[in-house]
Write an enzyme that holds these catalytic residues in place. Structure first.
Site: not given
Length: 298
Positions: A163-164
């Site tokens: 994820d980010w």
């Protein structure tokens, strides 16, 4: 049907971009969806992305979404779906995003894991790791999740993305001492590509030289076979795509679909030769406008 229309739009937009030689951000075919996390704490701020609290319903809707995005061609993906966030993201303590999730193994296997099992069985091409810790170990560096469950038990041979910045978030969790260590933990857990952060780019070569990560592991990490082909060899997938029975998907057609108009009643077939003048669609202008709003500082 919703996911199928999304993938129709994606194919049309992608083809329009290719027609003018554009390979800009947001014109690709990999989608970070569906979110098949279980949502049972209303304090968590991302519940609106999910299909709710029930594993059966989430599994059913997740499968439909994956099939709608990826199409039914036996050889090529229409777009690539991504089952996210693996695992227990919606169970973070107090609904606090990125926090620890304490999940017993029976609860994990009976509630939080089934939607991912269903999505992968339906052919989801990719999986995204979660921000949260699972029982004290961040998901992005969690060998129990990414190797034992995902690879060994579920036999997933596709692509895993973080994820980010969830790789360097392991520093904030107190699990990694610095970015280099975070990259080492993620790589050894089997996480293929990091989103936004650059620990692999900056440190993977040194980790290999130091014997903390091997060339053989790198070969597995970058194996192109992890994602099914998105294009025919000729590179002209959209007109040849037969999975939905349409002769060709065009941006004109999609504009009419999204407007809710019934083209049969209007007497204007969006697939006909004279439809472009009716809709007045400027494909090059459409992509250029998209490029303009994705430039830094825009």
């Amino acid at each position: 049907q919703v996911a199928s229309i999304i993938s129709d739009e994606a194919r049309a937009k992608h083809q329009a971009a290719l027609d003018i030689g554009s390979h800009e951000q947001y014109t690709g075919l990999t989608f970070w969806s569906p979110n098949v996390n279980i949502f049972r704490d209303p304090r968590w701020g991302r519940g609106q992305e999910t299909f709710g609290e029930d594993p059966f319903l989430t599994s059913s809707l997740g499968v439909s979404f994956v099939k709608g995005l990826q199409g039914n061609d036996p050889n090529y993906l229409k777009t690539a779906a991504c089952a996210k966030h693996f695992l227990g993201y919606g169970a973070a303590i107090g609904g606090r995003d990125y926090n620890t999730a304490i999940i017993t193994e029976p609860l994990l296997r009976n509630v939080y894991l089934p939607p991912f099992q269903a999505a992968l069985k339906a052919g989801a091409a990719t999986v995204m790791t979660a921000f949260n810790e699972l029982n004290g170990i961040p998901a992005t560096g969690n060998k129990f999740l990414l190797k034992q469950i995902l690879r060994d038990e579920l036999k997933f041979d596709g692509f895993v993305v973080s994820d980010w910045e969830s790789v360097i978030e392991m520093i904030n969790h107190g699990y990694a001492k610095d970015e280099k260590h975070a990259g080492e933990l993620a790589a050894n857990a089997g996480m293929d590509m990091e989103m936004t952060s650059t620990t692999y780019e900056n440190h993977l070569k040194n980790l290999i030289n130091e014997g903390k990560f091997s060339i053989n592991q790198l070969d597995v990490l970058i194996d192109e076979g992890k994602i099914k082909s998105l294009d025919e060899p000729a590179g002209n997938y959209l007109p040849a795509y037969k999975g939905d029975g349409k002769e060709k998907i065009t941006i004109r057609h999609l504009l009419m679909m999204s407007s809710g108009l019934d083209w049969e009643e209007s007497g204007k077939n969006p697939l006909s030769d004279n439809a472009e003048s009716y809709y007045g669609t400027d494909l090059k202008g459409l992509v250029n406008r998209q490029k303009a709003i994705t430039q830094p500082g825009s």
